[in-house]
Design an enzyme around this catalytic site. Structure first.
Site, PDB file in Angstrom:
ATOM      1  N   ASP B 149      -2.192   1.251   2.108  1.00 27.03           N
ATOM      2  CA  ASP B 149      -1.738   1.757   0.811  1.00 27.03           C
ATOM      3  C   ASP B 149      -2.856   1.559  -0.206  1.00 27.03           C
ATOM      4  O   ASP B 149      -3.112   0.435  -0.627  1.00 27.03           O
ATOM      5  CB  ASP B 149      -0.475   1.019   0.342  1.00 27.03           C
ATOM      6  CG  ASP B 149       0.753   1.346   1.185  1.00 27.03           C
ATOM      7  OD1 ASP B 149       0.564   1.698   2.370  1.00 27.03           O
ATOM      8  OD2 ASP B 149       1.876   1.244   0.677  1.00 27.03           O
ATOM      9  N   LYS B 212       2.338   8.129  -2.776  1.00 27.24           N
ATOM     10  CA  LYS B 212       3.253   7.050  -3.159  1.00 27.24           C
ATOM     11  C   LYS B 212       3.240   6.932  -4.678  1.00 27.24           C
ATOM     12  O   LYS B 212       2.194   7.097  -5.299  1.00 27.24           O
ATOM     13  CB  LYS B 212       2.775   5.763  -2.484  1.00 27.24           C
ATOM     14  CG  LYS B 212       3.509   4.496  -2.857  1.00 27.24           C
ATOM     15  CD  LYS B 212       2.985   3.324  -2.013  1.00 27.24           C
ATOM     16  CE  LYS B 212       3.482   1.990  -2.559  1.00 27.24           C
ATOM     17  NZ  LYS B 212       2.911   0.839  -1.825  1.00 27.24           N
ATOM     18  N   LYS B 248       6.451   8.321  -0.507  1.00 22.46           N
ATOM     19  CA  LYS B 248       6.969   6.950  -0.635  1.00 22.46           C
ATOM     20  C   LYS B 248       7.174   6.599  -2.096  1.00 22.46           C
ATOM     21  O   LYS B 248       6.226   6.251  -2.792  1.00 22.46           O
ATOM     22  CB  LYS B 248       6.008   5.954   0.023  1.00 22.46           C
ATOM     23  CG  LYS B 248       6.453   4.483  -0.128  1.00 22.46           C
ATOM     24  CD  LYS B 248       5.517   3.529   0.589  1.00 22.46           C
ATOM     25  CE  LYS B 248       5.865   2.074   0.275  1.00 22.46           C
ATOM     26  NZ  LYS B 248       4.923   1.114   0.871  1.00 22.46           N
TER      27      LYS B 248
END
Lengths: 329, 312
Positions: B149, B212, B248
């Site tokens: 991430d 995300k 996400k």
């Protein structure tokens, strides 16, 4: 100098439009009645029930009292979330501060006496009885305000133990309490929809708990107005949550919610009492059945009511046993 | 294919100008549309299935300075055994930790099939030189992270240096190797939906496998409208290139009901192909327990208390 505007010429009529009136003509005394909407009290707010339902209680003469929220189990669930959220803040306050807030509640109730008397009269009380009930309710709040920082000393103890420990036991609030308040319509004035309500709420919050209360089904007016008193008494939101509705629909939810630590029930209905005893076993709730209490009498107030929603916590604190060590000092 | 889209973009005479042509977002329309998803009624059987799906999509996260090996091990146990008194529950999708905790998590999770996601690139600020970010990423992958991430350089983005942001993402993607790359836009710092859309486009073209919303360190984190903007960017990208990108939302989703609303939104914007944990994840820590409490409520008929669920 310009001519002064006459007050009477600024009158607004019933339909909201300005209507010029002849000077000197008396203003109409007719006005639209402003009726109160009886809502529920959750987390310091006054929402309507999420179910959108209502019911209409009537008095003995058959007069409709109001459209009152018919709360659902989801209102109860929301109220428990609010109550749980308020536990740490309320139980963490100094006992003296809780005392001040209960006293403040009494002051606010005193200031709105006339409104409560009026509502009780609407719900079949005579003027004398209504006055007596409101006065007793105020006095009861004062009574428990006094106990807030005193019951601990009475019910805690230092215990003799055989080892070198300082051993003491103190009462601590149990947490969230669900209360089905006295219905207030038993004969002979043994109960009261306001006095009963105040008498079950006050000891619970005096001890540092938070609660969700189901008001009297047949006489709910004072409960909602009492919520307004709470709202203006510095009582943090969520400490007392008041729902209106039917015990027959909600009682089982009041007892089997896993996040409720104690339940208070004030009626004689033996099937409900049996259900409460059975379902409370689910998470070992404390249950209190106040079905024989006369709230008008001396037995209606006692520090033992506070203790019904307290847990005793015992601490073993190691200490040096100077004498036992054979001396060394 | 990643390299395909890269070539395609570098063919453009002025890539920077290309990104400023991202579609403008109708804020009122998006907010209105997002609020409609909350009006669907999901009850009983479908609710239970939805809740299990939510549980299976969670990236169980701990990203704190005070994280210890013990805390991470405990979280891994929770990931594998969400609530043992209800046998047959799905596990969560992944554990999300700092790079230094990847090895601990890898050992704790064993062959459970739960993925390990690691934040990297000087999370959460992203204020570090490129080579540090690449080393950070390579370290995480080397330690055993299945997913990385990363955070974008919001400062550069606001300064209009879209090429810098693009190249950085592409470089991190390269450093990831086999690991899937989630690109955190930190929407709370981007300011407008137009910028969220533009950042989404940049990330997807630069090779992101997932986009995300947030780090969870900035408020507001994930909201339904911002997620809708990103889902629509994914949809448009899919129509244009045929490549699926995962989504996400992270931070601020702690109630089951809200999570179910998100699933409705994913289904209605992207379709059922995205309704699995390969293409959709929730970044959350407290959501798991709320989902478990709701599942137990459906099973027992009794409202639950947090006291009876393990603290993770």
């Amino acid at each position: 100098m310009e001519k002064a505007i006459k007050k009477s010429s600024l009158k607004v009529s019933e339909n909201g439009l300005e209507k010029p009136t002849a000077a000197g003509k008396p203003v109409s005394t007719k006005r639209l009645e402003v009726m109160k909407t009886y809502k529920i009290y959750i987390g310091g707010q006054f929402p309507r029930t999420e179910s959108g339902r209502y019911y209409i209680p009537t008095n003995a003469a058959g007069k409709k009292l109001a459209n009152v929220c018919l709360s659902s189990r989801k209102d109860f669930r929301d109220a428990v979330v609010a109550a749980r959220g308020a536990v740490s803040g309320w139980s963490g306050r100094a006992a003296f501060n809780r005392s001040q807030i209960l006293y403040r509640m009494a002051e606010m109730l005193e200031g709105r006496k006339a409104q409560f008397i009026d509502e009780l009269i609407q719900q079949d009380a005579t003027k004398a009885k209504a006055e007596k009930e409101v006065n007793l309710s105020i006095d009861r709040l004062i009574y428990y305000a006094g106990w807030c920082d005193k019951f601990q000393q009475l019910f805690s103890s230092v215990n003799p133990v055989a080892s070198s420990h300082f051993n003491f036991s103190v009462p601590e609030p149990t947490g969230v309490v669900s209360i089905i308040a006295p219905q207030g319509d038993l004969p002979a004035g043994r109960q009261g929809s306001l006095l009963g309500l105040v008498s079950v709420i006050a000891p619970v919050i005096a001890g540092g708990n938070t609660c969700v209360v189901l008001a009297s089904e047949t006489k709910p007016l004072c409960a909602v107005t009492f919520a307004e008193v709470l709202n203006s008494s510095d009582l943090p939101g969520g400490v007392v949550n008041i729902l209106t509705g039917k015990p027959s629909e909600l009682a089982s939810w009041f007892v089997d919610h896993m996040d409720v630590n104690a339940t208070i029930y004030c009626e004689k209905d033996s099937t409900v009492q049996k259900m409460i005893r059975e379902k409370s076993a689910l998470n070992l709730k404390r249950i209190s059945l106040y079905d024989k209490i006369n709230w008008y009498s001396e037995e209606g107030q006692s520090p033992y009511f506070i203790m019904d929603t307290q847990e005793i916590k015992t601490t073993w604190h190691p200490v040096e046993n100077i004498a036992g060590a054979g001396g060394g000092y | 294919m990643v390299s395909g889209s890269l070539t395609m973009l570098s063919d453009l005479p002025d890539r920077q100008a290309g990104f400023s042509l991202s579609p403008r977002i109708d804020q009122v329309g998006v907010e209105e549309r997002a609020s409609r998803f909350t009006k669907r009624s999901i009850k009983k059987e479908s609710k239970l299935n939805g809740l299990k799906l939510v549980l299976n999509m969670i990236d169980l996260t701990t990203l704190e300075g005070k994280d210890t090996a013990g805390k991470v091990k405990q979280l891994c146990y929770k990931a594998m055994h969400p609530h043992d008194s209800y046998p047959g529950l799905p596990t969560v999708a992944a554990i999300c930790v700092y790079p230094s905790m990847v090895k601990v998590a890898k050992k704790a999770l064993g062959d459970s099939g739960i993925k390990i996601a690691s934040v990297a690139t000087a999370f959460p600020g992203g204020q570090a030189p490129k080579d540090v970010k690449i080393r950070d990423t390579k370290y995480a992958v080397h330690e055993g992270a299945d997913e990385v991430d990363m955070v974008i350089s919001r400062g550069k983005f606001h300064a209009g240096e879209y090429n810098f942001v693009f190249d950085e993402i592409a470089a991190i993607k390269e450093a990831c190797g086999e690991a899937r790359l989630k690109v955190i836009l930190e929407t709370g710092e981007l300011g407008t939906f137009d910028k969220v859309r533009r950042a989404s486009d940049i990330a997807m073209h630069a090779g992101a496998d997932f986009i995300k919303t947030s780090t969870g360190k900035i408020a507001p984190a994930a909201t339904m409208p911002v997620t809708l903007v990103m889902l629509e960017a994914i949809r448009d990208f899919y129509y244009k290139t045929g490549r699926m990108i995962g989504m996400k939302p992270a931070g601020g989703i702690s109630k089951s009901k809200l999570a179910l609303h998100y699933l409705v939104m994913v289904k209605e914007v992207l379709g059922e192909d995205w309704l699995n944990n390969h293409w959709f994840r929730f970044g959350a820590s407290s959501l798991a327990n709320d989902v478990l409490m709701q599942i137990m409520k459906e099973k027992t008929g009794v409202y639950q208390s947090a006291n009876y669920f393990s603290v993770d």
